[in-house]
Design a protein around this motif. Structure first.
Motif, PDB file in Angstrom:
ATOM      1  N   GLN A  43       0.845  -1.192   0.000  1.00  0.00           N
ATOM      2  CA  GLN A  43       0.000   0.000   0.000  1.00  0.00           C
ATOM      3  C   GLN A  43       0.881   1.244   0.000  1.00  0.00           C
ATOM      4  O   GLN A  43       1.984   1.226   0.576  1.00  0.00           O
ATOM      5  N   ASN A  44       0.411   2.298  -0.649  1.00  0.00           N
ATOM      6  CA  ASN A  44       1.148   3.570  -0.602  1.00  0.00           C
ATOM      7  C   ASN A  44       0.165   4.737  -0.576  1.00  0.00           C
ATOM      8  O   ASN A  44      -0.982   4.635  -0.993  1.00  0.00           O
ATOM      9  N   THR A  45       0.647   5.840  -0.064  1.00  0.00           N
ATOM     10  CA  THR A  45      -0.127   7.085   0.023  1.00  0.00           C
ATOM     11  C   THR A  45       0.634   8.179  -0.701  1.00  0.00           C
ATOM     12  O   THR A  45       1.845   8.332  -0.495  1.00  0.00           O
ATOM     13  N   THR A  46      -0.092   8.922  -1.531  1.00  0.00           N
ATOM     14  CA  THR A  46       0.511  10.038  -2.249  1.00  0.00           C
ATOM     15  C   THR A  46      -0.295  11.313  -1.959  1.00  0.00           C
ATOM     16  O   THR A  46      -1.517  11.336  -2.142  1.00  0.00           O
ATOM     17  N   VAL A  47       0.399  12.312  -1.486  1.00  0.00           N
ATOM     18  CA  VAL A  47      -0.212  13.623  -1.224  1.00  0.00           C
ATOM     19  C   VAL A  47       0.309  14.605  -2.260  1.00  0.00           C
ATOM     20  O   VAL A  47       1.525  14.671  -2.511  1.00  0.00           O
ATOM     21  N   ARG A  48      -0.592  15.373  -2.897  1.00  0.00           N
ATOM     22  CA  ARG A  48      -0.206  16.311  -3.948  1.00  0.00           C
ATOM     23  C   ARG A  48      -0.721  17.716  -3.625  1.00  0.00           C
ATOM     24  O   ARG A  48      -1.817  17.890  -3.101  1.00  0.00           O
ATOM     25  N   ALA A  49       0.082  18.705  -3.992  1.00  0.00           N
ATOM     26  CA  ALA A  49      -0.307  20.114  -3.970  1.00  0.00           C
ATOM     27  C   ALA A  49       0.226  20.716  -5.264  1.00  0.00           C
ATOM     28  O   ALA A  49       1.449  20.753  -5.470  1.00  0.00           O
ATOM     29  N   GLN A  50      -0.654  21.153  -6.141  1.00  0.00           N
ATOM     30  CA  GLN A  50      -0.191  21.590  -7.449  1.00  0.00           C
ATOM     31  C   GLN A  50      -1.067  22.709  -8.001  1.00  0.00           C
ATOM     32  O   GLN A  50      -2.193  22.919  -7.559  1.00  0.00           O
ATOM     33  N   VAL A  51      -0.481  23.394  -8.965  1.00  0.00           N
ATOM     34  CA  VAL A  51      -1.170  24.451  -9.707  1.00  0.00           C
ATOM     35  C   VAL A  51      -1.214  24.036 -11.167  1.00  0.00           C
ATOM     36  O   VAL A  51      -0.189  23.622 -11.729  1.00  0.00           O
ATOM     37  N   GLY A  52      -2.418  24.115 -11.778  1.00  0.00           N
ATOM     38  CA  GLY A  52      -2.571  23.749 -13.180  1.00  0.00           C
ATOM     39  C   GLY A  52      -2.995  24.942 -14.016  1.00  0.00           C
ATOM     40  O   GLY A  52      -3.596  25.893 -13.509  1.00  0.00           O
ATOM     41  N   PHE A  53      -2.649  24.907 -15.283  1.00  0.00           N
ATOM     42  CA  PHE A  53      -3.053  25.980 -16.189  1.00  0.00           C
ATOM     43  C   PHE A  53      -3.456  25.377 -17.524  1.00  0.00           C
ATOM     44  O   PHE A  53      -3.011  24.281 -17.902  1.00  0.00           O
ATOM     45  N   SER A  54      -4.327  26.125 -18.236  1.00  0.00           N
ATOM     46  CA  SER A  54      -4.754  25.738 -19.571  1.00  0.00           C
ATOM     47  C   SER A  54      -5.002  27.007 -20.369  1.00  0.00           C
ATOM     48  O   SER A  54      -5.576  27.982 -19.856  1.00  0.00           O
TER      49      SER A  54
END
Length: 494
Positions: free
Chosen positions: A137-148
């Motif tokens: 098992q694994n846990t991934t935490v993300r904090a990101q900014v997206g643009f289009s």
């Protein structure tokens, strides 16, 4: 190393120049207002005698055209209508809606940015692993900014903005048209009420006169000077006059109810005191025919509809060309919040996660061709509607100029009929009292007088209403073009 960086910069510069050249290559047709049939002058101006084609005196209010009538009650009613009419409230809401849609379209000229924080928890089974591996098992935490960002290669985005801007201008022009129609309707209903008040006064005078005639007949009958036939005729004439007065009273109540609705009030909450109509004799400057193209809000709305249709042709044409959408995301990934923002946990993605950035249309079964043909046909339709609206505007002005020119002469002729009828009624009464004629001649003369006076009052009302119609046909007021709408203009109270 320097050569490699220099080469990369050169490639980026060439790419930027290529994109810039494509952005400048818009396929939207250049809009020019089509020609419309415009004459040098109005035919009805020469027919109207001393009607002027110059601007009115500077002291006359611009926009608040009804103040030219000099009626404080009308001024108050117009203000109440502009503050509470429900049709105007709906038109104001449509303008706000168009502004919102324009803001949405303009947003397409800029990139969209979004940010977020989230976590995923995943368990990978043994079957998904290599032989001999155990589940984990694994846990991934993300904090990101997206643009289009969609690059406006062939003007699709800018054409969409132009279309919504034209639709916004059209909505504002339609709001002006609704407001002008409301102002004219209030003035016309007001003058109808005053005309009915004047007719009621004429009938009240007739009732008083015939009441005195009946009293005279009854007195002469008691003295055996006349028989019962003359008394019955006098009584019938009095009852007829009273019945006609009741008909006017009924029509006035209906007109008052209509005016109440225009003011945004329930009929039970509105009552207008009786006041007979005063003669209206305004010389409204018609101006030049070409000024109608800028002054009338319905013509302006039709012209803006053409501009919007022209922009939609550009949108349909841009669908035949490639589209480029730039996307990306950057931020941090970690297995816990504690180490999420470590520099070593930085991650980014440039380009679409799925699909392609540059899309080139190849085959769609004729959908784009059909959309383009439809857009061009809609533009042709708007051109025809615009030219027809211009013709209607000219016809309405000419109609009202001709009507008022004839009404001015007819009013004078009708006053001559009133004076002659009054003289004939007076002579017939004198001759009857002298025994030189019978009472039928008196009745005929008084009927003719009553009919002439009522016709004169009706003509005064028609002249007042016709003046309002001409002002409405000219676009209301004497401004060459309506000023831009502000927030206060749309703040109509429900």
């Amino acid at each position: 190393m320097y050569a490699i960086l220099n080469h990369a910069s050169l490639r980026l510069g060439l790419l930027a120049a290529a994109v810039a050249s494509l952005i400048a290559c818009s396929v939207e047709p250049t809009y020019e207002r089509p020609e419309a049939p415009v004459s040098d002058s109005f035919k009805g101006v020469s027919a109207a005698g001393d009607w002027k084609t110059a601007r009115p005196a500077e002291e006359l209010p611009r926009g608040e055209w009804w103040k030219a009538f000099g009626d404080a009650t009308l001024d108050r009613l117009e203000a109440e209508a502009l503050a509470a009419n429900q049709d105007l409230l709906a038109a104001a809401a449509r303008v706000k809606e168009a502004r919102g849609l324009n803001q949405v379209a303009r947003g397409g000229l800029f990139p969209t940015l979004d940010a977020g924080v989230g976590a995923t928890r995943q368990r990978v089974s043994e079957a998904a692993q290599r032989e001999g591996s155990t589940a984990y098992q694994n846990t991934t935490v993300r904090a990101q900014v997206g643009f289009s960002y969609e690059v406006d290669l062939f003007g699709r985005v800018s054409a969409s903005v132009h279309a919504t801007e034209a639709e916004l201008a059209r909505s504002e022009a339609l709001f002006q048209s609704v407001r002008l129609a409301l102002q004219a309707d209030v003035a016309q209903n007001y003058f109808v009420l005053r005309q009915l008040d004047a007719q009621a006064q004429v009938l009240a005078d007739a009732v008083t006169l015939r009441q005195k005639a009946l009293e005279l007949m009854e007195a002469r009958f008691d003295d055996s000077e006349v028989d019962d036939l003359d008394v019955s005729r006098a009584r019938a004439e009095l009852a007829t006059a009273r019945s006609e007065a009741m008909s006017v009273e009924r029509r006035r109540a209906t007109a008052e109810h209509s005016l109440a609705v225009l003011l945004g009030k329930a009929p039970s909450e509105f009552a207008l005191p009786v006041e007979p109509l005063r003669p209206v004799a305004l010389n409204i400057p018609a101006g030049l025919p070409s000024s109608l193209l800028e002054r009338r809000p319905d013509v302006a709305a039709a012209e803006r509809a053409m501009a919007a249709a022209n922009a939609r042709v550009g949108i349909a044409k841009a669908a035949f060309f490639p589209s480029l959408t730039l996307t990306g995301a950057g931020g941090f990934e970690g297995d816990s919040l504690g180490n999420l923002f470590n520099w070593s946990n930085g991650a980014f993605l440039l380009g679409p996660l799925a699909g392609t950035a540059l899309n080139i249309p190849l085959f769609d079964g004729g959908r784009r061709s059909g959309n383009l043909a439809s857009a061009r046909a809609q533009y042709e339709e708007e051109v025809a509607l615009y030219r027809q609206q211009v013709l209607v505007a000219f016809r309405e002005v000419e109609d009202n100029l001709a009507d008022l020119a004839v009404l001015r002469r007819q009013t004078g002729t009708q006053q001559e009929a009133v004076d002659a009828s009054a003289r004939a009624a007076e002579l017939s009464r004198t001759r009857y009292l002298e025994g030189a004629t019978d009472y039928l001649d008196v009745i005929d003369a008084e009927r003719s007088l009553l009919q002439a006076r009522r016709a004169a009052v009706e003509l005064q009302g028609v002249q007042a209403i016709g003046t309002v119609n001409l002002i409405r046909a000219l676009g209301g007021g004497w401004e060459l073009s309506p000023r831009p709408l502000e927030g206060a203009d749309l703040a109509v109270q429900p």
